[in-house]
Design a protein around this motif. Structure first.
Motif, PDB file in Angstrom:
ATOM      1  N   GLU A   1      -4.401   0.658 -16.802  1.00  0.00           N
ATOM      2  CA  GLU A   1      -5.540   0.683 -17.721  1.00  0.00           C
ATOM      3  C   GLU A   1      -6.851   0.853 -16.949  1.00  0.00           C
ATOM      4  N   VAL A   2      -6.976   0.100 -15.833  1.00  0.00           N
ATOM      5  CA  VAL A   2      -8.209   0.159 -15.051  1.00  0.00           C
ATOM      6  C   VAL A   2      -8.380   1.530 -14.393  1.00  0.00           C
ATOM      7  N   ARG A   3      -7.259   2.117 -13.962  1.00  0.00           N
ATOM      8  CA  ARG A   3      -7.343   3.473 -13.407  1.00  0.00           C
ATOM      9  C   ARG A   3      -7.824   4.441 -14.483  1.00  0.00           C
ATOM     10  N   GLY A   4      -7.386   4.165 -15.696  1.00  0.00           N
ATOM     11  CA  GLY A   4      -7.820   5.004 -16.820  1.00  0.00           C
ATOM     12  C   GLY A   4      -9.325   4.933 -17.021  1.00  0.00           C
ATOM     13  N   PHE A   5      -9.924   3.816 -16.620  1.00  0.00           N
ATOM     14  CA  PHE A   5     -11.387   3.687 -16.704  1.00  0.00           C
ATOM     15  C   PHE A   5     -12.072   4.539 -15.632  1.00  0.00           C
ATOM     16  N   GLY A   6     -11.279   4.964 -14.668  1.00  0.00           N
ATOM     17  CA  GLY A   6     -11.839   5.773 -13.598  1.00  0.00           C
ATOM     18  C   GLY A   6     -12.067   5.023 -12.301  1.00  0.00           C
ATOM     19  N   PHE A   7     -11.531   3.792 -12.197  1.00  0.00           N
ATOM     20  CA  PHE A   7     -11.704   3.030 -10.953  1.00  0.00           C
ATOM     21  C   PHE A   7     -10.421   3.064 -10.131  1.00  0.00           C
ATOM     22  N   PRO A   8     -10.499   3.538  -8.904  1.00  0.00           N
ATOM     23  CA  PRO A   8      -9.314   3.470  -8.037  1.00  0.00           C
ATOM     24  C   PRO A   8      -8.863   2.012  -7.922  1.00  0.00           C
ATOM     25  N   THR A   9      -7.589   1.773  -8.112  1.00  0.00           N
ATOM     26  CA  THR A   9      -7.079   0.408  -8.204  1.00  0.00           C
ATOM     27  C   THR A   9      -5.764   0.262  -7.466  1.00  0.00           C
ATOM     28  N   ALA A  10      -5.682  -0.793  -6.644  1.00  0.00           N
ATOM     29  CA  ALA A  10      -4.428  -1.088  -5.953  1.00  0.00           C
ATOM     30  C   ALA A  10      -3.780  -2.301  -6.604  1.00  0.00           C
ATOM     31  N   THR A  11      -2.466  -2.393  -6.473  1.00  0.00           N
ATOM     32  CA  THR A  11      -1.766  -3.558  -6.990  1.00  0.00           C
ATOM     33  C   THR A  11      -1.132  -4.286  -5.812  1.00  0.00           C
ATOM     34  N   TYR A  12      -0.681  -5.512  -6.059  1.00  0.00           N
ATOM     35  CA  TYR A  12       0.167  -6.172  -5.082  1.00  0.00           C
ATOM     36  C   TYR A  12       1.573  -5.909  -5.560  1.00  0.00           C
ATOM     37  N   PRO A  13       2.378  -5.226  -4.764  1.00  0.00           N
ATOM     38  CA  PRO A  13       3.637  -4.669  -5.308  1.00  0.00           C
ATOM     39  C   PRO A  13       4.807  -5.627  -5.329  1.00  0.00           C
ATOM     40  N   GLU A  14       4.558  -6.916  -5.138  1.00  0.00           N
ATOM     41  CA  GLU A  14       5.653  -7.878  -5.287  1.00  0.00           C
ATOM     42  C   GLU A  14       5.017  -9.243  -5.559  1.00  0.00           C
TER      43      GLU A  14
END
Length: 423
Positions: free
Chosen positions: A351-364
């Motif tokens: 959703e945040v990427r959809g706002f146009g902000f590059p976003t990383a997650t913690y993958p575990e």
RNA sequence: GUGGCUGUAGCUCAAGUGGCAGAGCACCUGACUGUGGAUCAGGAUGUUGUGGGUUCAAGUCCCAUCAGCCACCCCA
């Protein structure tokens, strides 16, 4: 096991994200200065046939410093040691359709089999910029002005770096006037070039060796001290006037001892140096008369310069002008509350990427402390957390890492809150 | 290509004349099972660049090699 890691090729550099950010930044400054004067970006192949450099095959640059190897078919391939022959070919091929003057610039890798030192590697990047098809001192001044524009753009002042200018024709005349025969000019240029490298007595010995009389040596000394010598050259007078109009004059300085090693320069030559003379030349260039004749075209005059990525970086480091670059594109990190909420975090990130902000997650799933620490280390500015409380209230916990403030933001307002924190 | 200096933990550096390889920072774990930079308590870390040689014993001495740096050469 450091000793088991295979070494990189001698004279090459690994560009970790921090170094890559510097390289990209330089590239962008070069682009800005090039485009400010209407130059178009181009590039050629990194691999070229050895034959392209045949006209220069007697020169050290190709004979001893180029990487040459046979391909599987047996043809000799060269990793390009410079761009000029490629440029000459590209111009020659379209000589009848190009709109002259051609203004082109390029930034890319080059290879020379040299002994690596500070400011010099075997694989390096270089900015090349040329104006082709015009022979005027004003064109020369424009190239010098592009260089000055760049120096100014990256924050180096005229008291820190200077573009030193001379003219080969002027020097020829001056040498004539003290009776140096044309066939000995090259040797004398060499002598001039070594002015700073040899002690005064060794320098005079060398002068005597190449056959200069005592009178000629003192004439040469006088010449090299003459800061107003340029006034005797109509070309240089016009050059400096044009540079003034181009707002580059403050970076330029006449220097009778600037010769430039390359044989193909025929008129104005220049090189940029740091004022304290600590480093090698930052950039070097000048006017040449016969660009494409060697590759089979009609001769075209041109002027240009090249700037390597290493010396300019050292100079910028010395003066503290490298900007603080954050190689992390994602300013937002979405933390994972626990294993059951991992996909909720992923959905939120989308959703945040959809706002146009590059976003990383913690993958575990991991302890939140670890995740916040990670966010801090990679250079994120904001951490978003979606736990049971937030889900129940339809909010998102938004933590500003620099102020340590955390707020509970209703989902509909997330976009505007992030826009304020991240942009 | 020629000559010289240097090479110890991820980083910066210690280890008189050969005698058990260390410190600071960084890192990992915990104090703190919904929160990062601070503090405290623990913990891990090296075939001493690589390969030979001398020696009872080599980070230390010798040879070779690789890499970085400096001068020359050349040049960005």
């Amino acid at each position: 096991m450091a000793n088991k890691i295979i070494q990189s090729v001698k004279g090459t550099r690994d560009f970790y994200p921090e170094q890559m950010a510097v390289r990209t930044w330089l590239y962008n400054q070069m682009r800005a200065s090039s485009e400010a004067f209407g130059y178009q970006e181009y590039d050629g192949p990194f691999l070229e046939p050895l034959a392209l450099y045949a006209a220069k095959s007697g020169e050290e640059l190709v004979k001893e410093q180029a990487f040459v190897f046979p391909d599987r078919g047996g043809d000799l391939i060269t990793l390009r040691p410079e761009l000029t022959p490629t440029l000459a070919r590209m111009v020659a091929r379209r000589q009848n359709q190009l709109a002259f003057p051609v203004r082109w610039w390029s930034f890319g890798p080059f290879w020379r089999y040299e002994k690596p030192q500070k400011g010099r590697a075997r694989e390096f990047f270089q900015w090349n910029i040329d104006m082709i098809g015009v022979n005027s001192p004003e064109a020369d001044a424009e190239l010098a002005a592009v260089g000055a524009n760049f120096l100014k753009r990256v924050g180096l002042s005229p008291s820190e770096v200077k573009i030193l200018v001379n003219n080969r024709r002027l020097m020829d005349e001056q040498l004539d006037s003290i009776g140096v025969a044309p066939e000995r000019r090259k040797a004398v240029f060499r002598l001039i070039d070594r002015r700073d490298k040899l002690s005064p007595s060794a320098w005079e010995e060398y002068a005597a060796e190449i056959g200069l009389s005592a009178a000629q040596v003192s004439g040469l000394r006088e010449m090299l001290a003459a800061e107003n010598l340029w006034e005797q050259s109509e070309e240089l007078v016009r050059f400096f006037e044009a540079a003034e109009a181009l707002e580059a004059r403050e970076y330029l300085k006449y220097a009778p001892y600037i010769i430039r090693g390359l044989d193909y320069y025929t008129g104005t030559v220049f090189e940029a140096r740091d004022a304290e003379g600590e480093f090698r030349a930052i950039l070097g260039g000048g006017r040449y008369d016969n660009l494409v004749a060697d590759v089979g075209g009609k001769p075209v005059a041109g002027v240009g310069f090249a700037m390597g990525d290493m010396v300019i970086t050292l100079v910028l480091e010395k003066y503290g002008r490298l900007p603080a670059l954050n190689p992390q594109p994602a300013k937002v990190l979405v933390a994972v509350f626990d294993a059951d909420h991992l996909l909720d975090a992923y959905r939120l990130a989308s959703e945040v990427r959809g706002f146009g902000f590059p976003t990383a997650t913690y993958p575990e799933p991991a302890k939140l402390g670890k995740q916040f620490k990670y966010a801090d280390k990679i250079g994120a500015r904001v951490v978003l957390l979606l736990g049971p409380d937030e889900i129940a209230q339809n909010t998102v916990a938004v933590k500003n890492l620099s102020t340590r403030e955390q707020t509970s933001v209703p989902r509909p307002q997330l976009r505007s809150v992030l826009a304020e924190l991240v942009s």
